[in-house]
Design a protein around this motif. Sequence first.
Motif, short mmCIF file in Angstrom:
data_model
loop_
_atom_site.label_atom_id
_atom_site.label_comp_id
_atom_site.label_asym_id
_atom_site.label_seq_id
_atom_site.Cartn_x
_atom_site.Cartn_y
_atom_site.Cartn_z
N GLY A 169 25.48 0.70 52.21
CA GLY A 169 25.49 1.03 50.78
C GLY A 169 26.62 0.30 50.10
N ILE A 170 26.82 0.59 48.80
CA ILE A 170 27.94 -0.04 48.11
C ILE A 170 29.04 1.00 47.88
CG2 ILE A 170 26.42 -1.73 47.01
CD1 ILE A 170 26.91 -0.21 44.34
N THR A 171 30.27 0.53 47.72
CA THR A 171 31.42 1.44 47.68
C THR A 171 31.61 2.07 46.30
OG1 THR A 171 32.97 -0.28 47.05
CG2 THR A 171 32.61 0.04 49.41
N GLU A 172 32.43 3.09 46.28
CA GLU A 172 32.82 3.76 45.04
C GLU A 172 33.41 2.74 44.06
OE1 GLU A 172 32.55 6.81 43.78
OE2 GLU A 172 33.78 6.24 42.06
N TYR A 173 34.26 1.85 44.61
CA TYR A 173 34.87 0.84 43.76
C TYR A 173 33.78 -0.06 43.13
CZ TYR A 173 37.42 -3.35 42.36
OH TYR A 173 37.92 -4.40 41.65
N ALA A 174 32.79 -0.44 43.94
CA ALA A 174 31.72 -1.32 43.43
C ALA A 174 30.95 -0.64 42.31
CB ALA A 174 30.77 -1.70 44.57
N GLN A 175 30.61 0.63 42.52
CA GLN A 175 29.83 1.30 41.47
C GLN A 175 30.63 1.43 40.18
OE1 GLN A 175 29.68 4.27 39.63
NE2 GLN A 175 31.55 5.19 40.48
N SER A 176 31.96 1.61 40.31
CA SER A 176 32.77 1.77 39.10
C SER A 176 32.84 0.44 38.34
CB SER A 176 34.17 2.27 39.46
OG SER A 176 34.91 1.22 40.06
#
Lengths: 530, 123, 449
Positions: B22-29
Amino acid sequence: MSMNTQGRPTSAGEAAATAHKTFTGNKALDMEEPLIFEIGRTDICGVDLDEVEDFQPRLGKHERKSEIGLVGLSEPETMRHYVRLSRNNYAIDAGLYPLGSCTMKHNPRLNEKMARLPGFGDIHPLQPISTTAGAFELIDELARWLMETTGTSAVAMSPKAGAHGEQCGMMAIKKALEARGEPRSIVLVPESAHGTNPATAALLGYKVVAIPAREDGTVDVSAVQEKLDLYKGEVAALMLTNPNTCGLFEPQVVEIAKAIHDAGAYFYCDGANFNAIVGKARPGDLGIDAMHINLHKTFSTPHGGGGPGSGPVVLSDRLAPFAPLPFIRKNGSELEVIETRDQLVEGEDPFGRMTAFHGQMGMFVRALSYMLSHGSDGLKQASEDAVLNANYVRVGLQDLMTLPYGEKPCMHEVLFDDTFLDGTGVTTLDFAKAMIDEGYHPMTMYFPLVVHGAMLIEPTESESRASLDLFVATLRDLVMSAKSGETERFAGAPYHAPRRRLDETSAARKPILKWTPPAPAQVEPLVPAE
Amino acid sequence: MTTYFTKDHEWLKVEGDVATVGITEYAQSQLGDVVFVELPETGKALAQGDEAAVVESVKAASEVYAPVDGEIVDGNADLEGEPAKVNEDPENSAWFFKMKLSNAGQLEELMNEADYKAYVESL
Amino acid sequence: MRYLPLSNNDRADMLGRVGVDSIDALFADIPANMQIEDLENLPRRKSEMEVERVLSRMASKNVSASSVPFFVGAGAYKHHVPATVDHLIQRSEFLTSYTPYQPEITQGTLQALFEFQTQVANLTGMEVANASMYDGSTGAAEAVLMAHRITKKKKAVLSGGLHPQYREVIEGITHQLPGGSVVSMPADPMGTEDILAQIDDETSCVVVQSPSFYGQLIDLKPIADKAHEHKALLIAVFTEVISLGLVESPGAQGADIVVGEGQSLGNPLTFGGPYVGLFATRQKYVRNMPGRVCGETKDAEGKRGFVLTLSTREQHIRRDKATSNICTNSGLCCLAFSIHMTLLGETGLKKLARINHTNAIKLADMLAGIEGVEVLNDSFFNEFTIRVPANADDVIEALAVNGVLGGLPVSRLEPGKDGVQDLIVVAATEVNTDEDRAAFVSALKEVLA
């Protein structure tokens, strides 16, 4: 004495100042307008047409069985619907429209009148050629103006818009390489390019390799040379916008052209910013092989809310033989219309056809009307004024807003970045939306991609000094406001437009792309079913 | 179960020879509101760095790369109907796809949670 | 110069403010040896009156469609456009607005586009439509590219009833694709080709025009079924949108993508452009669709509003991975289309279609009565093909000399092709009167005598 017995108040002071919510949701001239599907009826028609008596179709088994799902309005209702819609639009006729790279200049109404002459507006593209001599004469004359202003010797007239012109130019390049027996696979595109450039190259099966920009926002010939060496024999073309999308003329363009040609590749120039240099320099002299001209930018044909455009492509001698069908061959003063391959003579090797018919004739008439009106002197003056206006805006704002490439002259558009907003909590988007409340269309923002929070301002030559002064003063006021922490002026903007900010997230997550009838309300049956 | 991270802001949870990606919290932000996710077809073989999925916000489309070599064995169909989950729960229920590892050795080159945290802070 | 607001005094003052001595200082980045003094081969400025004189003289050398009995179609049609349409599209707010990238101040354009998309989707019997392509021919080429993306195959089969110039546009672009191939069927005036035999597992899409270039109505259903059996798509094409008022929609017959020319509604002939490409497809393919699309949403106060959406498909975001390179479309032409369609409504469109069809039947019967002339089509809408006992090109030229523009000789677009050198495609619309038809028939008799 005679008396005004009704005591009608005539001073404004007595009208109460507090606004109230209206019953209709309208605010005087600002009116809400439903969709045609909500106000139209299936049995109303705004055109008087006779019913065919004793209709005996010859449609075989193809007659439509289903309802279409259209609604009609009478003529007065139609007029009102669209007039009301129109009033929710910003337009160049109504105010300054500083969209960088879009050249929103004045659209003369003479051009509209000329395009509607029956001899242009009411002729068919496939009626006998002998009955449209004037149409080909017009196309040929416009072609002459385009070649003279660009310093080239051929032009493909049929492309329908800028991106279509790019496609045409790149297809000619591909064909030329094939004719040389050297198909190639790579197209070089600077990072600052308009998105259509890489999209066009990819559409034709090319691999796109990006060229980084220099510190000063221009392309370095050594960066081009580096890629040419790295992909030796594989580079088909460079696609370069000049003046570029940072509002700068590429100072090394001649050297770049030479490097490209020495590598056996072609130089495609995106002509979106031609308005800066008409009458000042000719792209053909600079060494380009192909360049599209957005007639809807440089030559004032109206943008129409997103089109139609027109994108003729001027070509160098090296590409001229590969221009698409149809084209006009000149034998002295005689114009010969070449529509099919059987008419070709030696030396003509068109890559194919871009579109049915002859291109955007309606736009050709308008563009020629504009060019004839200006003449050589007026075209040059228009470019000089466009550049002067942009620089006037630049010096009016450069102490408050930030220029990514330093305080130096720009061409017909000036690029700011968002450094000046650091720490204010205001973004480029907020800043743009606050401009709307001040009665301005925002500038191009977040483009080019090479600059953070880009704001690209192109005032064009159509603005008066007073108009620019007010624009500069407005932007200065907005910057001061942002810097002094008045964030609510920005965060919620626009407050005064027909709509507040729109939710683009939900529009994209659950797209609603057409009107569907609302589900009928659930009604309890009077008599319960058994 | 071990969790790994990549410099492209993807995470992998490895169980046996299957990695959930999946993608990270940082990426989604950084992406903003996610509006669409395009998942790879099951059965597709990918090499490390190949384009595996696409995640779209309103104004951007970003590729999700295969963090290691492997074959796609499952995709998170929930994301197609509810892309907002990527913003809400990126490192858990909003996983993108599962892949069967074909070169487990590649895992050693990836970051652990602490390294990734330090990496993000350095950006 | 009447379009330039700056006076010489303004210019001088402004140069001072900018801090340069002369305007040339602002052009210093252009290499000095590349700067020009003057465009010496071009004339100086002209007044409005002079420009009118020059252009009117050119225009007067053309024979306008309204001035003669007129029967040319083949992809562009002479129809009556209500005066309201041209007035509305010339309103400044529509005419001189840009692409609606700032939705808060372009709801007019956006709502009109949303209405346009709904009209197009409903007319074609499809689920979604975009906000237009340049025209029918370029739309058809984009449809083929879209089918290639969806099916991940690269072979297109083109019907022999497809407009020859549409075919050329498709061939031109698809030949550029690595591995792309096109099978173009021979000219098919009567709609009797066996296109089903050409569809195989390699096929990405089948492109079929109905009414065909020759006017014949084509049964799309069996072609759709066969295409779907081979995981290929049916792309249905039309050039006369008014036919959809009377003929079953391509959507109802199983088409996957429908593209067509919308010029007939709202847009004048203008020698072939600008026109408006209509493009519709199934919901499931929407993310592979090219072009701009407008969607409904709400604003911060909860009011309904419209925005351009699904932009990640487009070049300005996706760059080299975009579904198409298209940017500018046919905005104002869509508006003209949509206004005309709104004036007509369901009833008006059907009536108009019946009048067109009836006029075509009348004309076909009259022409068939001329010795040696044969009407080839057993079913058609407002256009059909005749075979004449002479070279069709010569016949049309001779008719023009006699003041009748009598159709398109197929040989103009298909020179040297077998079996079409004596064919003329003839169109009849609501503008034709009994007198026009009588004039056509008597002129044709004279020419053939």
